[in-house]
Design a protein around this motif. Structure first.
Motif, PDB file in Angstrom:
ATOM      1  N   ALA A   7     -16.096  17.493  -8.709  1.00 21.95           N
ATOM      2  CA  ALA A   7     -14.679  17.382  -9.033  1.00 21.95           C
ATOM      3  C   ALA A   7     -14.319  15.997  -9.554  1.00 21.95           C
ATOM      4  O   ALA A   7     -13.228  15.770 -10.051  1.00 21.95           O
ATOM      5  N   GLY A   8     -15.246  15.069  -9.425  1.00 19.24           N
ATOM      6  CA  GLY A   8     -14.938  13.702  -9.840  1.00 19.24           C
ATOM      7  C   GLY A   8     -13.919  13.062  -8.923  1.00 19.24           C
ATOM      8  O   GLY A   8     -13.091  12.266  -9.344  1.00 19.24           O
ATOM      9  N   PHE A   9     -14.009  13.421  -7.649  1.00 19.60           N
ATOM     10  CA  PHE A   9     -13.041  12.923  -6.678  1.00 19.60           C
ATOM     11  C   PHE A   9     -13.376  11.498  -6.244  1.00 19.60           C
ATOM     12  O   PHE A   9     -14.505  11.202  -5.868  1.00 19.60           O
ATOM     13  N   VAL A  10     -12.391  10.627  -6.329  1.00 18.91           N
ATOM     14  CA  VAL A  10     -12.536   9.253  -5.842  1.00 18.91           C
ATOM     15  C   VAL A  10     -11.555   9.058  -4.699  1.00 18.91           C
ATOM     16  O   VAL A  10     -10.349   9.107  -4.914  1.00 18.91           O
ATOM     17  N   PRO A  11     -12.053   8.847  -3.493  1.00 18.30           N
ATOM     18  CA  PRO A  11     -11.163   8.735  -2.325  1.00 18.30           C
ATOM     19  C   PRO A  11     -10.137   7.627  -2.507  1.00 18.30           C
ATOM     20  O   PRO A  11     -10.446   6.586  -3.077  1.00 18.30           O
ATOM     21  N   ASN A  12      -8.974   7.870  -2.042  1.00 13.72           N
ATOM     22  CA  ASN A  12      -7.874   6.929  -2.171  1.00 13.72           C
ATOM     23  C   ASN A  12      -7.945   5.867  -1.067  1.00 13.72           C
ATOM     24  O   ASN A  12      -7.686   6.137   0.104  1.00 13.72           O
ATOM     25  N   ARG A  13      -8.270   4.663  -1.486  1.00 11.99           N
ATOM     26  CA  ARG A  13      -8.458   3.616  -0.482  1.00 11.99           C
ATOM     27  C   ARG A  13      -7.133   3.076   0.037  1.00 11.99           C
ATOM     28  O   ARG A  13      -7.091   2.397   1.072  1.00 11.99           O
ATOM     29  N   LEU A  14      -6.076   3.347  -0.686  1.00 13.44           N
ATOM     30  CA  LEU A  14      -4.768   2.920  -0.184  1.00 13.44           C
ATOM     31  C   LEU A  14      -4.474   3.668   1.109  1.00 13.44           C
ATOM     32  O   LEU A  14      -4.022   3.096   2.093  1.00 13.44           O
ATOM     33  N   ALA A  15      -4.754   4.958   1.085  1.00 14.57           N
ATOM     34  CA  ALA A  15      -4.468   5.783   2.252  1.00 14.57           C
ATOM     35  C   ALA A  15      -5.304   5.331   3.449  1.00 14.57           C
ATOM     36  O   ALA A  15      -4.790   5.208   4.564  1.00 14.57           O
ATOM     37  N   ASN A  32     -10.570  10.576 -15.934  1.00 10.79           N
ATOM     38  CA  ASN A  32      -9.962  11.356 -14.857  1.00 10.79           C
ATOM     39  C   ASN A  32      -8.789  10.622 -14.204  1.00 10.79           C
ATOM     40  O   ASN A  32      -7.809  11.234 -13.808  1.00 10.79           O
ATOM     41  N   LEU A  73       0.854  -1.188   0.000  1.00 16.62           N
ATOM     42  CA  LEU A  73       0.000   0.000   0.000  1.00 16.62           C
ATOM     43  C   LEU A  73       0.886   1.233   0.000  1.00 16.62           C
ATOM     44  O   LEU A  73       0.658   2.196  -0.735  1.00 16.62           O
ATOM     45  N   LEU A 127      -5.918  16.065  -6.479  1.00 13.40           N
ATOM     46  CA  LEU A 127      -7.268  15.948  -5.953  1.00 13.40           C
ATOM     47  C   LEU A 127      -7.284  15.028  -4.733  1.00 13.40           C
ATOM     48  O   LEU A 127      -7.014  13.849  -4.836  1.00 13.40           O
ATOM     49  N   ARG A 133     -15.762   2.834  -9.668  1.00  8.65           N
ATOM     50  CA  ARG A 133     -15.328   3.777  -8.645  1.00  8.65           C
ATOM     51  C   ARG A 133     -14.584   3.030  -7.536  1.00  8.65           C
ATOM     52  O   ARG A 133     -13.536   3.476  -7.065  1.00  8.65           O
ATOM     53  N   LEU A 136     -15.021   8.889 -15.168  1.00  6.28           N
ATOM     54  CA  LEU A 136     -14.180   8.431 -14.066  1.00  6.28           C
ATOM     55  C   LEU A 136     -12.862   7.888 -14.587  1.00  6.28           C
ATOM     56  O   LEU A 136     -11.787   8.198 -14.073  1.00  6.28           O
ATOM     57  N   GLY A 168     -10.570   3.536  -6.635  1.00  3.55           N
ATOM     58  CA  GLY A 168     -10.167   3.952  -5.299  1.00  3.55           C
ATOM     59  C   GLY A 168      -8.835   3.345  -4.890  1.00  3.55           C
ATOM     60  O   GLY A 168      -8.080   3.928  -4.130  1.00  3.55           O
ATOM     61  N   TRP A 169      -8.534   2.197  -5.437  1.00  9.02           N
ATOM     62  CA  TRP A 169      -7.262   1.541  -5.111  1.00  9.02           C
ATOM     63  C   TRP A 169      -6.135   2.057  -5.976  1.00  9.02           C
ATOM     64  O   TRP A 169      -5.016   1.575  -5.899  1.00  9.02           O
ATOM     65  N   ARG A 170      -6.400   2.993  -6.800  1.00  9.89           N
ATOM     66  CA  ARG A 170      -5.389   3.580  -7.693  1.00  9.89           C
ATOM     67  C   ARG A 170      -4.605   2.505  -8.439  1.00  9.89           C
ATOM     68  O   ARG A 170      -3.372   2.424  -8.334  1.00  9.89           O
ATOM     69  N   MET A 219       1.279   4.240  -2.817  1.00 11.72           N
ATOM     70  CA  MET A 219       1.010   5.651  -2.617  1.00 11.72           C
ATOM     71  C   MET A 219       2.075   6.522  -3.242  1.00 11.72           C
ATOM     72  O   MET A 219       1.855   7.693  -3.526  1.00 11.72           O
ATOM     73  N   GLU A 249     -18.637  15.305  -6.074  1.00 13.19           N
ATOM     74  CA  GLU A 249     -19.286  14.922  -7.321  1.00 13.19           C
ATOM     75  C   GLU A 249     -18.748  15.777  -8.466  1.00 13.19           C
ATOM     76  O   GLU A 249     -18.329  15.285  -9.516  1.00 13.19           O
TER      77      GLU A 249
END
Lengths: 343, 343
Positions: free
Chosen positions: B56-64, A148, A63, B15, A121, A145, A125-127, A67, B54
């Motif tokens: 901004a098309g932001f997808v939270p980083n699940r790694l973090a 982006n 992880l 972002l 999505r 998505l 999220g896992w990039r 990052m 919404e």
DNA sequence: AACGCTTATGGTTCCGGTACCATTTTTGTT
DNA sequence: AACAAAAATGGTACCGGAACCATAAGCGTT
């Protein structure tokens, strides 16, 4: 509790490069390098570090690497595995991924636009370093998505028509169905039915049907809509389709199924009724699954190398990630009409 | 290039929650809360934040998030998907995972101890919240790795015998095979053969064979080793096994296959030879795959709900993760002898 | 001996969400 | 009106590798 500790090393310290570094007496950075760029560390130091890692049972945290942009994960979206031959593809993707040190995040399902967006999505999220999409209905939101995100995308799909998001690996479903229909006609069949699983929202199936239509038109055979049936992707579905079509059209002499599973179900129904295949009716499938060649009678079908398709998709993605700008946008795999005895 | 930007929001800023927070005029923490603990944020603020996200098309980083211990990823190791009915299980796991917001990391393969260790190490690198293991040969190293990690483990496997690592979901393969063998005997078959895919290192198959042996012994039928054959897991394998056994033993009257795929292949071979099933020889399978019921003749088989097994495995893992200490260690799913016409 | 160049190693900071604690605002109670 | 308690929000540090730059050691050349 008594903490069934193994050896003296085990102060319950957080285990990371920093801890390993401390134990070996080097900087954390050196430990990191010993793992990802071994040639940058002197053999002796490396050996001591690897030894300590081994000894401590340290597993580097991917992880954290991710990052920093060194993610080695691929996100995949595939149709339901059951009965569809997709399993081969997933196996191909999986094998190729692991040979290259990548991990595979898998989402599978039959999606509405909304569910698809959620699935993508979740994956993004896992990039992931890249995405492979197979059952993809192409909602605008999902496209946005993906655009982006910086992840390259490979679609495994029909290679014709719709504008690809990025890269495409696949076959021309149109061509395959056209070829099979022509093949059946060449063998003397004149009334050819078409059975598929639900077509709506599935462009691979749409293309196959269109190929079937094109061939009929070229042959001067009128397209009767009621020569076509949609059924669930089960052997029973195939059997039911056979019954439906043959009772609608007494003179139907061949049926082209969009999946081997359906065709095999239909062949079983013929046995049950004591109908000769292809004497009473000819049957053709799609996919050339393992059982097709062993079936009694052996199944005439369209052979598509799904395993290879999975591998290629991953390879293409990795090539792009490897900085190779000259990666082709579209890779078309071949197909083959396998003429066996069922038609 | 001209940067086909959509709207004015698009200063090429990184972002993240911080950026969203800035745009809305709140603290990053509040954005984080709006996503993971919505009830802690006032409805108005939440609405503004979600709107900005919404927009901004932001997808939270699940790694973090994962690095802070809120990982929602499950690592899975399964046998090859092809022909084995494992696809159903994977589907079950996948469905259950996604309904709970978890992502599924998949490794599949037939492993040597060494390869297994590598695969598990790869998965653990992602610090999954839990692990589900299915084809697991149990090297000591792998056990140690898993023990060191804090991830709970569910094995999908034989529920008897070997000491589980943590939790087990499965069936008693012994019981199923014992029951089927007894069932065949009860129907009057006296010379019953056994065909499986390679048994070495696969305790599910070992248990099935042992169950078969136990039943024979109890029936007073001597175990002849040459009533048993191992073949690859393909329809062709099944066909070959049939030929081998029937030519070895003219009087063999039933064969129990450790997989429907094999049994179906054998039935096809019978058709090819004009042998009646079960008149000339009775055939039983294992798994009750979709085609089994539709086969001609319908296949007598052991029904195991693999899809449910996959779901249960995930549910059990999540229950444990949910802090429920009273999660059972072993979950045994039922099975059923489906008596159809092939035996 | 002095210089340049390669190789080996160390120190610091950052990726981005969130735990933890501090602070402010709102609501409820006598 | 006074004060306790709950609700909403903010500031800071941290998870654990690795990029980046700095420094030190090794070695060949003139």
């Amino acid at each position: 509790m008594t903490d069934g500790a193994e050896d003296d090393t085990g102060g319950r310290k957080r285990l990371g490069v920093r801890e390993i570094a401390k134990r070996v007496g080097v900087a954390p950075m050196t430990v990191s390098r010993a793992l990802s760029n071994p040639e940058m560390v002197s053999p002796e130091t490396r050996a001591r570090i690897l030894e300590a890692i081994e000894q401590a049972g340290f597993v580097p945290n991917r992880l954290a690497s991710s990052m920093k942009g060194n993610g080695r994960m691929i996100g995949t979206v595939v149709p339901p595995l059951i009965n569809s031959g997709i399993a081969d593809q997933v196996q191909g993707m999986s094998d190729e991924c692991h040979e290259s040190g990548y991990s595979m995040l898998l989402v599978q399902g039959e999606f509405t636009q909304e569910a698809e967006e959620r699935a993508i999505r979740n994956l993004l999220g896992w990039r992931p370093a890249g995405m492979i999409l197979q059952s993809f209905v192409q909602s605008e939101a999902a496209r946005a998505l993906l655009a982006n995100s910086s992840a390259p995308v490979v679609e495994i799909s029909e290679i014709k028509g719709r504008k690809p998001i990025d890269m495409v690996v696949g076959i021309s479903n149109f061509e395959t169905a056209y070829a099979m229909t022509m093949h059946l006609a060449a063998k003397g069949y004149k009334r050819i039915g078409f059975v598929s699983t639900p077509i709506h929202g599935n462009d691979r199936l749409q293309q196959r049907r269109t190929g079937y239509h094109a061939a009929l038109t070229e042959l001067g055979i009128p397209n009767h809509d009621n020569m076509e049936v949609e059924v669930p992707i089960t052997a029973q579905g195939g059997a039911e389709a056979l019954v439906t079509l043959t009772s609608r059209h007494k003179d139907i002499d061949a049926i082209f199924f969009s999946s081997d599973t359906l065709a095999i179900g239909a062949v079983q129904e013929c046995h049950r009724r004591g109908w000769a295949v292809p004497g009473r009716i000819a049957i053709a499938g799609y996919g050339d699954m393992d059982l097709a060649a062993q079936l009694f009678p052996p199944l005439t079908t369209v052979k598509v190398n799904r395993y290879e398709m999975g591998r290629r998709a991953v390879r293409q993605l990795l090539a792009r990630l490897g900085g190779n700008a000259k990666v082709p946008t579209i890779t078309s795999l071949g197909f083959e009409i396998v003429d066996r005895e069922s038609a």
